[in-house]
Scaffold this active site. Structure first.
Site, PDB file in Angstrom:
ATOM      1  N   SER A 205       0.832  -1.287   0.089  1.00 16.33           N
ATOM      2  CA  SER A 205      -0.075  -0.193   0.066  1.00 16.33           C
ATOM      3  C   SER A 205       1.063   1.141   0.145  1.00 16.33           C
ATOM      4  O   SER A 205       2.021   1.173   0.401  1.00 16.33           O
ATOM      5  CB  SER A 205      -0.752  -0.014   0.990  1.00 16.33           C
ATOM      6  OG  SER A 205      -1.623   1.131   1.344  1.00 16.33           O
TER       7      SER A 205
ATOM      8  N   TYR B 279      -3.284  -0.158   9.975  1.00 18.06           N
ATOM      9  CA  TYR B 279      -2.969  -0.617   8.667  1.00 18.06           C
ATOM     10  C   TYR B 279      -1.730  -0.352   8.302  1.00 18.06           C
ATOM     11  O   TYR B 279      -0.702  -1.204   7.635  1.00 18.06           O
ATOM     12  CB  TYR B 279      -4.095  -0.110   7.905  1.00 18.06           C
ATOM     13  CG  TYR B 279      -3.994  -0.549   6.260  1.00 18.06           C
ATOM     14  CD1 TYR B 279      -4.543  -1.783   5.771  1.00 18.06           C
ATOM     15  CD2 TYR B 279      -3.466   0.390   5.360  1.00 18.06           C
ATOM     16  CE1 TYR B 279      -4.587  -2.091   4.481  1.00 18.06           C
ATOM     17  CE2 TYR B 279      -3.463  -0.045   3.992  1.00 18.06           C
ATOM     18  CZ  TYR B 279      -3.864  -1.018   3.489  1.00 18.06           C
ATOM     19  OH  TYR B 279      -4.008  -1.279   2.188  1.00 18.06           O
TER      20      TYR B 279
END
Length: 275
Positions: A146, A159
């Site tokens: 990500s 996250y």
């Protein structure tokens, strides 16, 4: 003489997190490019629907239950995929979800859950296939990272920490696998339009969007599509022997700006060039 043997004609692939979003799109894209694919997710019924779509267009695929937070489930999935398709040549580790929230307001259990699925789960998938790949002296392990791992965003601390840990793990794998014939890659999606995160309540998403804008992390409202990432992941898998994609970041292209607005930005309010 070629430095490496080419990829075999048949390259079975497994996709973790294949029930929706990037994982589903990747499974379909790989199948369209001739990869036999095993789709794994907790929502195995969704995977089965995708399998039927793939088979209807001439592809080869199977759906198997998979929970990357459960070691036995991972072992069972890889065993079942190998029995159905043959030795695994490609792993796409993309299982995941997200939970918005400020770190000081989030419980340690919620934080740990993100680490379990995005980092520990990815490690379980990798260690389940790597020994056989190393023995065969070929294979691709591709991890879905990500851009949050590269540039942290408020409200995505758990996250982001898990994905940053994933970057470290993949970097180590690349060093440790050097000379084995096995390639480790990580693909970093930018903002992508999937169900992940966007089904959360407005009271969680709203403050996050406000803070992203404050920190300059919401430049425009265009998003990548899952298919954009599927193409990138398939490109990594299909890269000929002799080279590999170590890190790949994909960002959404901004909407075309009005020419007059761009001229104003360039000249400034008084019609003079900005310094």
């Amino acid at each position: 003489m070629a430095r490496f043997e080419p990829h075999p004609d048949r390259r079975p692939a497994i996709v973790a997190g294949a029930s929706s979003g990037i994982g589903a799109a990747t499974a379909k894209q790989l199948a369209a490019h001739g990869f036999p694919v095993a789709l794994g997710a907790r929502r195995v019924e969704k995977c089965q629907e995708l399998v039927e779509e793939i088979k209807a267009t001439g592809g080869e695929a199977v759906a198997l239950p998979l929970d990357v937070t459960d070691a036995d489930s991972v072992k069972s999935f890889v065993h079942g995929a190998t029995e159905a398709l043959g030795e695994i040549e490609v792993l796409v580790a993309g299982a995941g979800d997200t939970n918005f929230g400020r770190l000081y307001e989030m419980s340690t259990d919620e934080f740990e859950a993100q680490v379990q699925i995005h980092l520990i789960g990815a490690n379980r998938m990798a260690t389940a296939v790597l020994p056989a790949m190393v023995q065969r002296r070929r294979g691709d392990v591709i991890f879905v990272g990500s851009d949050v791992a590269l540039r942290q965003r408020p409200h995505m601390g758990a996250y982001g920490a898990a994905k940053a840990g994933l970057v470290a793990m993949v970097t180590n794998l690349q060093m440790e696998l050097e000379g084995t014939g096995v390639r480790a890659s990580i693909v970093h999606p930018g903002p992508t339009r999937t169900a992940m995160g966007w089904t959360l309540p407005a009271e969680k998403i709203g403050p996050a969007l406000e803070d992203w804008a404050k920190w300059g992390q919401a430049r425009h409202d265009y998003f990548l599509r899952a298919s954009d990432l599927a193409r990138a992941i398939t490109f990594v898998a299909e890269t000929p022997r002799g080279g590999f994609i170590a890190n790949l970041e994909i960002q959404p292209e901004a909407p075309l700006a009005d020419i007059k607005d761009r001229q104003k930005l360039a000249l400034g309010e008084e019609g003079m060039p900005n310094q």
